[in-house]
Write a protein that holds these residues in place. Structure first.
Motif, PDB file in Angstrom:
ATOM      1  N   LEU A  96       0.756  31.101   2.533  1.00  0.00           N
ATOM      2  CA  LEU A  96      -0.272  30.626   3.448  1.00  0.00           C
ATOM      3  C   LEU A  96      -1.355  29.838   2.724  1.00  0.00           C
ATOM      4  CD1 LEU A  96      -1.049  30.652   6.386  1.00  0.00           C
ATOM      5  CD2 LEU A  96      -2.301  32.778   6.011  1.00  0.00           C
ATOM      6  N   GLN A  97      -1.745  30.257   1.545  1.00  0.00           N
ATOM      7  CA  GLN A  97      -2.795  29.557   0.812  1.00  0.00           C
ATOM      8  C   GLN A  97      -2.334  28.164   0.384  1.00  0.00           C
ATOM      9  OE1 GLN A  97      -4.499  31.928  -2.277  1.00  0.00           O
ATOM     10  NE2 GLN A  97      -5.932  30.356  -2.958  1.00  0.00           N
ATOM     11  N   ARG A  98      -1.112  28.074  -0.112  1.00  0.00           N
ATOM     12  CA  ARG A  98      -0.579  26.766  -0.499  1.00  0.00           C
ATOM     13  C   ARG A  98      -0.399  25.876   0.727  1.00  0.00           C
ATOM     14  NH1 ARG A  98       4.704  26.563  -4.232  1.00  0.00           N
ATOM     15  NH2 ARG A  98       3.171  27.549  -5.638  1.00  0.00           N
ATOM     16  N   PHE A  99       0.019  26.465   1.835  1.00  0.00           N
ATOM     17  CA  PHE A  99       0.198  25.707   3.066  1.00  0.00           C
ATOM     18  C   PHE A  99      -1.124  25.084   3.500  1.00  0.00           C
ATOM     19  CE2 PHE A  99       0.297  25.425   7.723  1.00  0.00           C
ATOM     20  CZ  PHE A  99       1.461  24.709   7.919  1.00  0.00           C
ATOM     21  N   ARG A 100      -2.196  25.875   3.449  1.00  0.00           N
ATOM     22  CA  ARG A 100      -3.508  25.354   3.845  1.00  0.00           C
ATOM     23  C   ARG A 100      -3.956  24.244   2.911  1.00  0.00           C
ATOM     24  NH1 ARG A 100      -7.183  25.144   8.127  1.00  0.00           N
ATOM     25  NH2 ARG A 100      -9.205  24.532   7.236  1.00  0.00           N
ATOM     26  N   GLN A 101      -3.726  24.407   1.628  1.00  0.00           N
ATOM     27  CA  GLN A 101      -4.122  23.390   0.659  1.00  0.00           C
ATOM     28  C   GLN A 101      -3.315  22.105   0.832  1.00  0.00           C
ATOM     29  OE1 GLN A 101      -3.522  25.500  -3.003  1.00  0.00           O
ATOM     30  NE2 GLN A 101      -5.501  26.579  -2.914  1.00  0.00           N
ATOM     31  N   ALA A 102      -2.042  22.239   1.279  1.00  0.00           N
ATOM     32  CA  ALA A 102      -1.180  21.058   1.413  1.00  0.00           C
ATOM     33  C   ALA A 102      -1.469  20.259   2.672  1.00  0.00           C
ATOM     34  CB  ALA A 102       0.285  21.491   1.394  1.00  0.00           C
ATOM     35  N   VAL A 103      -1.728  20.931   3.769  1.00  0.00           N
ATOM     36  CA  VAL A 103      -1.871  20.227   5.051  1.00  0.00           C
ATOM     37  C   VAL A 103      -3.298  20.238   5.574  1.00  0.00           C
ATOM     38  CG1 VAL A 103       0.509  20.715   5.647  1.00  0.00           C
ATOM     39  CG2 VAL A 103      -1.274  22.281   6.411  1.00  0.00           C
ATOM     40  N   GLY A 104      -4.155  21.046   4.986  1.00  0.00           N
ATOM     41  CA  GLY A 104      -5.539  21.085   5.433  1.00  0.00           C
ATOM     42  C   GLY A 104      -5.677  21.581   6.853  1.00  0.00           C
ATOM     43  N   ALA A 105      -6.653  21.005   7.555  1.00  0.00           N
ATOM     44  CA  ALA A 105      -6.917  21.438   8.925  1.00  0.00           C
ATOM     45  C   ALA A 105      -5.880  20.921   9.920  1.00  0.00           C
ATOM     46  CB  ALA A 105      -8.318  20.980   9.341  1.00  0.00           C
ATOM     47  N   SER A 106      -5.003  19.995   9.506  1.00  0.00           N
ATOM     48  CA  SER A 106      -3.987  19.452  10.434  1.00  0.00           C
ATOM     49  C   SER A 106      -2.956  20.489  10.818  1.00  0.00           C
ATOM     50  CB  SER A 106      -3.310  18.243   9.799  1.00  0.00           C
ATOM     51  OG  SER A 106      -4.259  17.237   9.512  1.00  0.00           O
ATOM     52  N   GLY A 107      -2.727  21.457   9.953  1.00  0.00           N
ATOM     53  CA  GLY A 107      -1.872  22.575  10.275  1.00  0.00           C
ATOM     54  C   GLY A 107      -0.411  22.228  10.439  1.00  0.00           C
ATOM     55  N   VAL A 108       0.234  22.874  11.424  1.00  0.00           N
ATOM     56  CA  VAL A 108       1.682  22.799  11.610  1.00  0.00           C
ATOM     57  C   VAL A 108       2.134  21.380  11.943  1.00  0.00           C
ATOM     58  CG1 VAL A 108       3.596  23.629  13.035  1.00  0.00           C
ATOM     59  CG2 VAL A 108       1.837  25.216  12.274  1.00  0.00           C
ATOM     60  N   ALA A 109       1.345  20.626  12.679  1.00  0.00           N
ATOM     61  CA  ALA A 109       1.752  19.269  13.075  1.00  0.00           C
ATOM     62  C   ALA A 109       2.010  18.396  11.847  1.00  0.00           C
ATOM     63  CB  ALA A 109       0.680  18.636  13.958  1.00  0.00           C
ATOM     64  N   LEU A 110       1.080  18.391  10.883  1.00  0.00           N
ATOM     65  CA  LEU A 110       1.275  17.592   9.675  1.00  0.00           C
ATOM     66  C   LEU A 110       2.411  18.162   8.826  1.00  0.00           C
ATOM     67  CD1 LEU A 110       0.442  15.329   7.792  1.00  0.00           C
ATOM     68  CD2 LEU A 110      -1.309  16.852   6.811  1.00  0.00           C
ATOM     69  N   ALA A 111       2.528  19.490   8.778  1.00  0.00           N
ATOM     70  CA  ALA A 111       3.603  20.109   7.998  1.00  0.00           C
ATOM     71  C   ALA A 111       4.969  19.720   8.553  1.00  0.00           C
ATOM     72  CB  ALA A 111       3.444  21.625   7.999  1.00  0.00           C
ATOM     73  N   GLU A 112       5.124  19.743   9.860  1.00  0.00           N
ATOM     74  CA  GLU A 112       6.419  19.385  10.461  1.00  0.00           C
ATOM     75  C   GLU A 112       6.724  17.910  10.248  1.00  0.00           C
ATOM     76  OE1 GLU A 112       6.585  20.624  14.504  1.00  0.00           O
ATOM     77  OE2 GLU A 112       7.062  22.713  13.962  1.00  0.00           O
ATOM     78  N   ASN A 113       5.704  17.080  10.234  1.00  0.00           N
ATOM     79  CA  ASN A 113       5.911  15.664   9.952  1.00  0.00           C
ATOM     80  C   ASN A 113       6.463  15.469   8.539  1.00  0.00           C
ATOM     81  OD1 ASN A 113       5.849  12.877  10.324  1.00  0.00           O
ATOM     82  ND2 ASN A 113       3.752  12.712   9.598  1.00  0.00           N
ATOM     83  N   ARG A 114       5.901  16.206   7.570  1.00  0.00           N
ATOM     84  CA  ARG A 114       6.382  16.098   6.191  1.00  0.00           C
ATOM     85  C   ARG A 114       7.766  16.726   6.029  1.00  0.00           C
ATOM     86  NH1 ARG A 114       1.054  17.398   2.386  1.00  0.00           N
ATOM     87  NH2 ARG A 114      -0.255  15.688   3.184  1.00  0.00           N
ATOM     88  N   ILE A 115       8.000  17.842   6.711  1.00  0.00           N
ATOM     89  CA  ILE A 115       9.322  18.468   6.645  1.00  0.00           C
ATOM     90  C   ILE A 115      10.375  17.537   7.228  1.00  0.00           C
ATOM     91  CG2 ILE A 115      10.735  20.388   7.509  1.00  0.00           C
ATOM     92  CD1 ILE A 115       8.196  22.110   7.449  1.00  0.00           C
ATOM     93  N   ASP A 116      10.037  16.868   8.345  1.00  0.00           N
ATOM     94  CA  ASP A 116      10.973  15.914   8.957  1.00  0.00           C
ATOM     95  C   ASP A 116      11.315  14.804   7.971  1.00  0.00           C
ATOM     96  OD1 ASP A 116      12.136  14.824  11.701  1.00  0.00           O
ATOM     97  OD2 ASP A 116      11.147  13.144  10.693  1.00  0.00           O
ATOM     98  N   THR A 117      10.311  14.303   7.249  1.00  0.00           N
ATOM     99  CA  THR A 117      10.556  13.250   6.258  1.00  0.00           C
ATOM    100  C   THR A 117      11.481  13.754   5.151  1.00  0.00           C
ATOM    101  OG1 THR A 117       8.379  12.296   6.710  1.00  0.00           O
ATOM    102  CG2 THR A 117       9.455  11.673   4.647  1.00  0.00           C
ATOM    103  N   ILE A 118      11.235  14.981   4.680  1.00  0.00           N
ATOM    104  CA  ILE A 118      12.078  15.554   3.629  1.00  0.00           C
ATOM    105  C   ILE A 118      13.509  15.724   4.106  1.00  0.00           C
ATOM    106  CG2 ILE A 118      12.472  17.636   2.261  1.00  0.00           C
ATOM    107  CD1 ILE A 118       9.407  17.988   2.151  1.00  0.00           C
ATOM    108  N   LEU A 119      13.674  16.262   5.307  1.00  0.00           N
ATOM    109  CA  LEU A 119      15.025  16.501   5.843  1.00  0.00           C
ATOM    110  C   LEU A 119      15.782  15.194   6.046  1.00  0.00           C
ATOM    111  CD1 LEU A 119      14.282  19.316   8.453  1.00  0.00           C
ATOM    112  CD2 LEU A 119      15.571  19.546   6.326  1.00  0.00           C
TER     113      LEU A 119
END
Length: 289
Positions: A96-119
């Motif tokens: 959770l701490q790394r997740f917050r540092q990686a995506v900031g306040a954007s949360g799951v929306a930005l994380a899923e965008n990056r995961i989609d790019t990786i996939l």
């Protein structure tokens, strides 16, 4: 009276501050305690927790397994036969701490965008290293596992764990479908024409064999009929000869009656011949024979 009036707002404010200092984390979520945007505590276990009112805030994240549908993308395998691949992934927030540092306040929306790019990148890389036959065969499960493992290594920097990746649909691009269907139709029509030609050839062979068998059977039947007829005629002649030898006069009489029956038919009673012909011997009186 004035003292009680002053105490009531103080008590209300103290109660509100105490309530705002309490928060609950249930088993379906994780929480971060932030102070001026900085992480002060990570709460991953369900229970009752405290924070500093007005100064600290609680940000909650889903602790369950989440799903992500990857947008359809075109890949080019080794045989240069382009395919449209539709995939989906299952993931969860692991750190959770790394997740917050990686995506900031954007949360799951930005994380899923990056995961989609990786996939998408890993899907193109893995599927581009094999042929389309490998992708369309039962080996696609192993390819999906390769995509998952490669994506998990990169997604770990986001504090995300990729649990599973699956290829839902693998089709040809729309512009290639018509040509593929036309080629398949032509191939099926050619196979059908070959089958019809082989069937006609077999039918011709069967028909020729049947005609030959018919000719042979008819010829053999006619031969046997002629033999039987000849044997019957011979036997009949032998019977006539034996009868003639036993009583020649009666035999002449019998033959004359048969000639009368054949010569005088219906209204045909006119015959032209000499009066002394032997044909009328048995029609004359005994004195005139």
């Amino acid at each position: 009276m004035n003292r009680a009036t002053l105490l009531i707002p103080i008590v209300v404010l103290a109660l509100a501050a105490a309530l705002s200092a309490i928060f609950i984390v249930d088993e379906r979520e994780k929480a971060l305690v932030l102070q001026f945007g900085q992480i002060k505590a990570v709460r991953e276990e369900p229970g009752l927790y405290f924070k500093v009112p007005l100064i600290q805030e609680v940000v909650r994240y889903d602790d369950r397994i989440l799903g992500l549908d990857v947008e359809p993308l075109e890949v080019t395998p080794l045989d240069d036969r382009r395919l449209v691949v539709d995939a989906f992934a299952r993931y969860r927030i692991a750190d959770l701490q790394r997740f917050r540092q990686a995506v900031g306040a954007s949360g799951v929306a930005l994380a899923e965008n990056r995961i989609d790019t990786i996939l998408r990148a890993q899907t193109r890389e893995v599927l581009g290293s094999v042929t389309s036959s490998d992708i369309l065969s039962e080996g696609r499960a192993a390819l999906a596992t390769q995509i998952r493992d490669a994506s998990a290594n990169q997604a770990s920097s986001l504090g995300v764990e990729i649990i599973d990746v699956r290829l839902k649909r693998t089709d040809l691009p729309e512009q290639n479908l018509d040509a593929t269907f036309a080629r398949m139709r032509a191939e099926r029509e050619r196979e059908a024409a070959d089958e019809v030609a082989r069937g006609n050839e077999a039918a011709q062979r069967v028909r020729a064999q049947a005609d030959r068998t018919k000719v042979e059977l008819v010829s053999d039947a006619q031969r046997q009929a002629e033999i039987i007829r000849g044997e019957a005629d011979a036997r009949r002649n032998a019977v006539f000869a034996e009868a003639y030898g036993a009583d020649p006069e009666f035999f002449d009489f019998y033959r004359s009656l048969a000639a009368y029956r054949a010569g005088i038919l219906g209204g045909n009673s006119t015959m032209v011949m000499a009066p002394n012909s032997e044909f009328f011997d048995y029609l004359k009186s005994p004195e005139k024979r």
